[in-house]
Design a protein around this motif. Structure first.
Motif, PDB file in Angstrom:
ATOM      1  N   ILE A   6       0.846  -1.201   0.000  1.00  0.00           N
ATOM      2  CA  ILE A   6       0.000   0.000   0.000  1.00  0.00           C
ATOM      3  C   ILE A   6       0.878   1.247   0.000  1.00  0.00           C
ATOM      4  CG2 ILE A   6      -1.819   1.261   1.201  1.00  0.00           C
ATOM      5  CD1 ILE A   6      -2.824  -1.333   2.325  1.00  0.00           C
ATOM      6  N   ILE A   7       1.983   1.218   0.758  1.00  0.00           N
ATOM      7  CA  ILE A   7       2.919   2.340   0.757  1.00  0.00           C
ATOM      8  C   ILE A   7       3.467   2.541  -0.658  1.00  0.00           C
ATOM      9  CG2 ILE A   7       5.049   3.275   1.711  1.00  0.00           C
ATOM     10  CD1 ILE A   7       2.867   3.032   3.775  1.00  0.00           C
ATOM     11  N   THR A   8       3.759   1.438  -1.332  1.00  0.00           N
ATOM     12  CA  THR A   8       4.266   1.508  -2.707  1.00  0.00           C
ATOM     13  C   THR A   8       3.242   2.151  -3.634  1.00  0.00           C
ATOM     14  OG1 THR A   8       5.626  -0.466  -2.353  1.00  0.00           O
ATOM     15  CG2 THR A   8       5.179   0.156  -4.639  1.00  0.00           C
ATOM     16  N   ALA A 171      -5.318   6.655   8.204  1.00  0.00           N
ATOM     17  CA  ALA A 171      -6.142   7.819   7.857  1.00  0.00           C
ATOM     18  C   ALA A 171      -5.611   8.506   6.601  1.00  0.00           C
ATOM     19  CB  ALA A 171      -6.175   8.797   9.025  1.00  0.00           C
ATOM     20  N   ILE A 172      -4.301   8.622   6.490  1.00  0.00           N
ATOM     21  CA  ILE A 172      -3.690   9.249   5.313  1.00  0.00           C
ATOM     22  C   ILE A 172      -3.943   8.420   4.064  1.00  0.00           C
ATOM     23  CG2 ILE A 172      -1.465   9.768   4.222  1.00  0.00           C
ATOM     24  CD1 ILE A 172      -0.506  10.742   6.973  1.00  0.00           C
ATOM     25  N   LEU A 173      -3.729   7.117   4.162  1.00  0.00           N
ATOM     26  CA  LEU A 173      -3.895   6.250   2.993  1.00  0.00           C
ATOM     27  C   LEU A 173      -5.343   6.204   2.536  1.00  0.00           C
ATOM     28  CD1 LEU A 173      -1.471   3.389   4.091  1.00  0.00           C
ATOM     29  CD2 LEU A 173      -1.080   5.113   2.303  1.00  0.00           C
ATOM     30  N   ASP A 179      -5.361   3.336  -0.563  1.00  0.00           N
ATOM     31  CA  ASP A 179      -5.712   1.999  -0.079  1.00  0.00           C
ATOM     32  C   ASP A 179      -6.683   1.278  -1.020  1.00  0.00           C
ATOM     33  OD1 ASP A 179      -7.913   3.572   0.396  1.00  0.00           O
ATOM     34  OD2 ASP A 179      -8.309   2.779   2.407  1.00  0.00           O
ATOM     35  N   THR A 180      -7.007   1.906  -2.157  1.00  0.00           N
ATOM     36  CA  THR A 180      -7.915   1.259  -3.108  1.00  0.00           C
ATOM     37  C   THR A 180      -7.135   0.278  -3.987  1.00  0.00           C
ATOM     38  OG1 THR A 180      -7.642   3.054  -4.706  1.00  0.00           O
ATOM     39  CG2 THR A 180      -9.463   3.246  -3.151  1.00  0.00           C
ATOM     40  N   GLU A 181      -7.864  -0.551  -4.716  1.00  0.00           N
ATOM     41  CA  GLU A 181      -7.207  -1.587  -5.528  1.00  0.00           C
ATOM     42  C   GLU A 181      -6.310  -0.972  -6.597  1.00  0.00           C
ATOM     43  OE1 GLU A 181      -8.366  -5.482  -8.296  1.00  0.00           O
ATOM     44  OE2 GLU A 181      -9.905  -4.481  -7.102  1.00  0.00           O
TER      45      GLU A 181
END
Length: 409
Positions: A6-8, A171-173, A179-181
């Motif tokens: 997710i970070i990527t 919260a940020i993501l 955080d979506t596909e």
């Protein structure tokens, strides 16, 4: 623990949608030292995307606080030429600029306000050539954010350190849709929705809007002739699309410099230069700030509106529905990047030249004539509420609701 994948995705989003980094382009990153692991991912990915060079300008909250605590006022009254020379060197070479906004919201609480005021004014004056390029979209720029411990603990004071940081990451993501596909496709859809609102307002060309709510806000905002409403996506003068803020939920334009009258009450605290300004109101007459109050942070607000003459006028009006993804999180971020995208807001200071026809070609005299504000600063503060009403008035006197109960009518 936040998954690396997710970070990527967040890194990809910042560079592909935010900056829209071009092959063989230079990227300049402004980063706190505390976010170094994330910044290194940005550097690596930027080179993979074909960047010719990636430069990182590091900052450190601890060192900044020590300087403000023990440094004499005189050191804040001048700024070394090399700092602006560095930015201008890369700007003139066509670089893109990415900033990570992740400072401690109360970093400078209790610090001598004269030092802070001198610093803000000096910085505004010295960096004006660089900020002028930003305001006319001469180059790509983007602001994102990454959790730091002090910031996370301010947002989630009852959590332990690790929990607070993880909660802020989540919260940020979520706010940035990382955080979506497929965040990039999600953002393309999101930007098209914002464009619909932007097109509606541009077609209307309201002469003025009247803003009211139960906090006591009663503000009339005149809009210049041939004003332009903009949304999440910007375009550089050379034709490269970019998104300046991730997240963004706003549609924005410029008020007429001398056409703002009434009072506005802030609906969220403002984190300005490491000081929180809370429960404040500002009164305008013929566009100019003639009075203000604040429960806390009064001196910081006073410093803000005293930077220059333009800081006594507005440069932006932005519309954000109360029922928006960030607002619905129910989190006060104490970070303008997020809080302004959970609420309608106004900006004290410089107007964006892209918000009026041929704005980037106007001289200072022409800017003044059309009602475009010029200033060393540009600071957003939030006024949106669940009962906010905005009524738009056309030149012929016809009016219609733009916002009802905090949301698009």
């Amino acid at each position: 623990m936040i998954k690396k994948e997710i970070i990527t995705k967040y890194v990809d989003l910042a560079l592909n949608i935010g900056i829209n980094l071009q092959k063989e382009q230079i990227l300049v990153i402004m980063s706190p030292v505390e976010t170094a692991p994330f910044t290194r991912l940005l550097v690596e990915k930027a080179y993979e995307l074909g960047a010719s060079e990636v430069i990182v300008h590091w900052s450190d909250d601890f060192c900044k606080k020590m300087t403000f605590t023990y440094g004499k006022k005189e050191i804040f009254e001048e700024m070394p030429a090399w700092q602006v020379d560095s930015l201008m060197y890369y700007a003139n070479k066509g670089a893109a600029f990415l900033s990570i906004a992740a400072n401690d919201p109360e970093l400078l609480a209790g610090i001598d306000s004269e030092k802070i005021g001198a610093y803000q004014k000096t910085r505004g004056q010295t960096l004006k050539p660089y900020y002028d390029k930003i305001m006319v979209n001469e180059l790509q720029w983007n602001i994102i954010s990454v959790p730091t411990l002090a910031w996370a603990k301010k947002v989630f004071p009852n959590a332990n350190d690790d929990e607070a940081v993880n909660m802020l990451w989540n919260a940020i993501l979520k706010s940035t849709k990382a955080d979506t596909e497929n965040p990039i496709e999600t953002w393309k859809n999101h930007l098209s929705i914002l464009k619909e609102k932007m097109d509606y307002l541009n077609n209307k060309q309201f002469e003025k809007v009247v803003i009211t709510n139960s906090l006591g806000t009663n503000l009339t905002v005149k809009l210049p002739k041939n004003h332009i409403w903009a949304s999440g996506k910007d375009v550089t003068q050379s034709g490269i699309e970019f998104v300046a803020n991730i997240p963004t939920e706003e549609v924005f334009s410029m008020p007429h410099k001398y056409g703002v009258d009434g009072i506005v009450y802030a609906s969220k605290p403002l984190n300005y230069g490491g000081t929180l300004i809370e429960d404040f109101s500002i009164t305008f007459k013929d566009g100019k700030i003639i009075d203000f109050s604040a429960k806390s942070g009064y001196e910081a607000l006073e410093n803000l509106v005293s930077i220059d003459e333009g800081a006594k006028y507005l440069g932006e009006i932005a519309l954000v529905p109360f029922d928006s993804p960030i607002s619905n999180l129910g989190i006060l971020f104490y970070n303008t990047l997020f809080d302004e995208n959970a609420s309608c807001h106004l900006a004290i200071g410089q107007a964006y030249s892209s918000c009026i026809q041929n704005g980037d070609k106007l001289s200072s005299e022409e800017m003044e004539k059309v009602g475009m504000n010029d200033s060393l600063t540009h600071v957003d503060f939030m006024f949106g509420t669940s009962d906010l009403s905005i009524v738009g008035y056309e030149e012929n006197g016809n009016c219609e609701n733009v916002f009802i109960n905090g949301n698009w009518a």
